[in-house]
Design an enzyme around this catalytic site. Structure first.
Site, short mmCIF file in Angstrom:
data_model
loop_
_atom_site.label_atom_id
_atom_site.label_comp_id
_atom_site.label_asym_id
_atom_site.label_seq_id
_atom_site.Cartn_x
_atom_site.Cartn_y
_atom_site.Cartn_z
N CYS A 17 -18.93 32.11 11.95
CA CYS A 17 -19.63 32.89 12.99
C CYS A 17 -20.86 32.12 13.47
O CYS A 17 -21.15 31.03 12.98
CB CYS A 17 -20.03 34.25 12.46
SG CYS A 17 -21.30 34.14 11.19
N CYS A 20 -23.37 30.63 11.04
CA CYS A 20 -23.00 29.34 10.39
C CYS A 20 -23.47 28.18 11.27
O CYS A 20 -24.09 27.23 10.78
CB CYS A 20 -21.49 29.23 10.22
SG CYS A 20 -20.77 30.45 9.16
N CYS A 85 -5.90 -13.85 -1.65
CA CYS A 85 -6.27 -13.57 -3.04
C CYS A 85 -7.12 -12.30 -3.12
O CYS A 85 -7.44 -11.69 -2.10
CB CYS A 85 -7.06 -14.74 -3.62
SG CYS A 85 -8.63 -14.96 -2.75
N CYS A 88 -10.13 -11.83 -0.88
CA CYS A 88 -9.89 -11.40 0.51
C CYS A 88 -9.88 -9.88 0.60
O CYS A 88 -10.54 -9.29 1.46
CB CYS A 88 -8.53 -11.91 1.01
SG CYS A 88 -8.43 -13.70 1.13
N ASP A 500 -26.58 11.85 51.04
CA ASP A 500 -26.73 10.47 51.51
C ASP A 500 -25.70 10.29 52.64
O ASP A 500 -24.66 10.95 52.63
CB ASP A 500 -26.44 9.54 50.33
CG ASP A 500 -26.32 8.10 50.78
OD1 ASP A 500 -27.24 7.64 51.46
OD2 ASP A 500 -25.31 7.46 50.46
N ASP A 699 -23.86 7.95 46.44
CA ASP A 699 -22.82 7.11 45.83
C ASP A 699 -23.28 5.71 45.49
O ASP A 699 -22.57 4.98 44.82
CB ASP A 699 -21.62 7.02 46.78
CG ASP A 699 -21.93 6.13 47.99
OD1 ASP A 699 -23.10 6.15 48.42
OD2 ASP A 699 -21.03 5.44 48.48
#
Length: 804
Positions: A17, A20, A85, A88, A500, A699
């Protein structure tokens, strides 16, 4: 150190709820290094800004777990190549475990695989693969495995199983209860259903197995000195269960045969609450459909050219610089540049324009758009999180996860709600036990349980975020991207829209509008010569003329000489004809008499067109005009804005005469012309000083300061990334109708939030006194509580049906 702040988003499970969500938010905000934390109950996500020098994601996750919740993680398995090995595998393991967001990484050298548990909100599998490659090894997703599926689906499946189990056990208890009332005495009830021990046998698994989630939640909440819905449910159902158990034990003495049992109250309550949770989980899943739809647009695989071979690879493995092969009918996997071929691209997913766009070598293409008819080779320019679609998804996710200011009110109320309800429930018990029904413990207990259950603040917590999610998700489907809940709330308050001119009201590219040949020439003859001469020029106006002439299907001729005369025009030889195209001054330089055409030229300039004079072999031959035309939808859109009672103003760097001509065509009454880029922001400030709420629509890069300073900045999505960064809303379609649509969606969403908050608060305000007065059986209170949450979510989901 604000400059170094990082952002992360974590998926949280276990919230029941609003209390929380508030608790996690408060807990995170108290951490040193956390700048801000927002927790969204409906999305079950937290958005956190933090200083990586003071705290990391692991510390934040630990805090969430300490508060009693889980951070949802994903698991992936990778095939690793190049390990020789143990050193790695250790190196890869250490490298992966150091990444922010990796919870645990195991690398198995013998099987050559890595198993990684990670936070999917912070990292993607592609990021992990990149890290392994940076360490000098190869990695790819293990075949036959896929990233862990949607946790919400798992949650729904889990709750469904619980509901079935709980309902089967509760049904006989409900049956027994139905036979208790005088008006239902005709219902046959099996004898065993009335047995207190049989009822105990049925109620106990429901109370402690199915209901364990409420006990765990309540314990965690109380441990952290707070209370949530789980506390109310655990208190109410435990009171009913343990009182009934006490009554059942009394029958053992043999003195009492008929006892008041409330096993059905606790069992049916838990069943109804689980049912409510299930509805809620399903509805929440629906409300994030917008994100799923956007993600579904992406291609899943890509065909790349590697070492001279074509190979199909998962989308995540595409790198910048890869050459992609895209056949007709296929989706373009990532953003890139065409290096071979030409085709028409359907960009409707991005722009809403149904007409495909012709693309050739050198043109950019966008991921998730559709290649219609030609084979293309594309060089990948942006992959993964950088693609246009990924950026759109990110904006929508952030908007859905952010809070509208109106939600702060709901958070404050739900924060103090549970303790008040517990107090009221205790008071109800005392009043009934002492005065209303003296000494009747069972009666007083029943009324207390009803108050505890009816008062759950779930609906209040879901009221705002579900509406924000549904509203911003629906807007995204129409190409309107709100960057946050606060912008979605603010937009409906706008009183003035500043537009604009270039690229916003107009198309931003000049086109050939008129041709006026002199008596001795036909239009086609004149245009064939003009187009041929201008073809050599690189000037934007020349390109517009040539494009316009080609569109008329006129064949161009051979050009033997060409000379550009900067600031005046051009001189060329076409088919042995000496051609001049340009200004009055050019004509004067070559003694061409153009007196009779000057009035016409002046008229064209008055309506915002650029006119060019033409002379052939020293004689005036005609005139062509070029203009930046207004978009087909601008006039209608501006009409809509005026109908909504908004002031519409056009702002431009152009001269007053051209600006007024364009404004008149578009139906705009107010013009602010000859404004330098940095002056646009000052003009917005002046309007705000008059008490107006201003939306700026632009823009270009030059619009960014004005977009940032306006109350709401709207960037036309066909424009630049900088403008989109500075804006609060991105209008992907580049159509001014989207402004009216954005304001309409904002109004709709705010109305929806207010409805939700009203009903959630009214429901609790009415429900508590009704329960306290004894008019509500506990099981009815449980049903009403479940219904309230579901009704709020369903009301919010109505926004997903809004037509624009």
């Amino acid at each position: 150190m604000s400059h170094s702040l990082k952002e992360t988003s974590l998926q949280i499970s276990g919230m029941t709820c609003a209390a929380c969500a508030t608790r996690i938010e408060k807990g995170l905000n108290r951490l040193a290094g956390v700048e801000s934390a927002n927790v969204n109950l409906a999305l079950e996500k937290s958005a956190i800004k933090y200083d990586p020098l003071q705290i990391n994601v692991d510390d934040i996750e630990k805090k969430i777990r300490d508060l009693g919740y889980e951070v949802v993680t994903e698991k992936t398995e990778l095939d690793i190549t190049g390990m020789t090995c143990a050193a790695c595998s250790t190196r890869i393991e250490k490298g992966l475990n150091r990444i922010d967001g990796v919870i645990k990484a195991n690398v198995n050298l013998a099987l050559e695989k890595a198993t990684i548990e990670f936070n999917g909100s912070v990292l993607s599998t592609a990021d992990i693969i990149k890290k392994v490659e940076n360490l000098g090894y190869g990695a790819k997703i293990k075949e036959g495995t896929k990233d862990s599926s949607d946790y919400r689906e798992k949650e729904i499946a889990k709750q469904t199983k619980k509901l079935i189990f709980s309902a089967i056990l509760s049904l006989p208890l409900l049956w027994a209860m139905a036979g208790h009332f005088s008006f239902t005495s005709f219902i046959w009830v099996p004898e065993i259903f009335m047995n207190p021990w049989f009822q105990l046998l049925l109620a106990t698994p429901v109370q402690f197995i199915i209901g364990s989630q409420f006990y765990i939640g309540a314990y965690k909440a109380l441990k952290n000195k707070s209370a949530n819905m789980d506390v109310l449910v655990a208190l109410g159902t435990s009171a009913a269960y343990f009182y009934s158990l006490y009554q059942a034990i009394l029958t053992l003495s043999g003195k009492i045969h008929m006892v008041e049992l409330y096993f059905e109250t606790s069992a049916v309550l838990i069943t109804l609450i689980i049912l409510g949770k299930l509805f809620e989980a399903k509805a929440k899943g629906r409300s994030s459909e917008a994100i799923k739809k956007l993600m579904g647009l992406q291609a899943k695989t890509a065909i790349v050219e590697r070492e001279g071979m074509e190979q199909e690879i998962p989308l995540e493995e595409v790198n910048v610089g890869d050459i992609l092969h895209i056949k007709p009918g296929e989706k373009i996997p990532v953003d890139g540049i065409i290096i071979e071929g030409q085709s028409a691209i359907d960009e409707s997913m991005l722009t809403g324009e149904s007409v495909p766009v012709d693309k050739k070598i050198g043109d950019p293409v966008i991921g998730a758009t559709l290649n219609k008819n030609g084979f293309l080779k594309v060089e990948a320019a942006k992959v993964g999180k950088d693609t246009a679609l990924a950026q759109i998804i990110k904006v929508v996710e952030e908007a859905q996860g952010s809070k509208a200011p109106i939600q702060r009110l709901a958070d404050k109320i739900s924060g103090v709600f549970v303790p008040i309800v517990v107090g009221l429930a205790v008071l109800t018990f005392i009043v009934w036990y002492v005065w209303a029904a003296p000494g009747d413990f069972a009666e007083a207990l029943e009324k207390m349980i009803a108050v505890l259950v009816i008062a759950c603040p779930c609906a209040l917590g879901l009221a705002t975020p579900t509406s924000i999610m549904a509203g911003s998700g629906r807007s995204a489907e129409y190409g309107i991207l709100f960057k946050g809940g606060e912008h979605l709330e603010m937009t409906h308050r706008i009183t003035t829209v500043v537009l604009d001119k270039t690229g916003t009201v107009t198309n931003g590219t000049p086109v050939l509008t008129d041709a006026f040949p002199a008596e001795s020439w036909t239009e086609n003859e004149l245009l064939a010569i003009v187009g041929s001469a201008e073809k050599q020029s690189e000037h934007p106006l020349a390109e517009a003329i040539v494009q316009g002439i080609k569109e008329k299907g006129i064949q161009l001729k051979e050009v033997s000489k060409f000379e550009a005369i900067p600031g005046f025009g051009i001189k060329a030889t076409v088919d042995k004809n000496e051609v001049l195209i340009g200004t009055r001054k050019l004509m004067n330089m070559y003694d061409v008499n153009v007196e009779k055409s000057l009035k016409k030229m002046s008229d064209l300039e008055t309506v915002g067109k650029t006119a060019m004079l033409i002379a052939i072999n020293g004689q005036y031959a005609g005139m062509v005009a070029v203009a930046d035309t207004i978009k087909g939808t601008s006039k209608m859109a501006i009409g809509r804005l005026k109908e909504m009672g908004l002031d519409v103003i056009m702002i431009t760097g152009d001269n007053q005469r051209t600006a007024e001509a364009i404004a008149a065509q578009a139906g705009i009454d107010h013009v602010i012309a000859e404004v330098l880029p940095k002056g646009k922001a000052d003009e917005i400030k002046k309007l705000q000083a008059q008490g107006k709420k201003v939306a700026m629509v632009g823009d270009g890069i030059n619009d960014a300061p004005a977009l940032a300073i306006a109350d709401i900045g709207m960037a036309i999505g066909t424009g630049t990334d900088v403008a989109m960064e500075a804006a609060d809303i991105t209008l992907i379609r580049g159509d001014l109708n989207s402004i009216a649509d954005a304001i309409f969606m904002s109004k709709k969403t705010i109305t929806n939030i207010k409805q939700n908050l009203f009903w959630a608060l009214a429901y609790n305000s009415l429900g508590i006194p009704i329960a306290a007065l004894g008019f509500l059986a506990p099981w009815l209170a449980g049903a009403a509580m479940a219904f309230s949450s579901v009704s709020v979510v369903l009301n919010a989901l109505r926004l997903q049906k809004v037509k624009l």
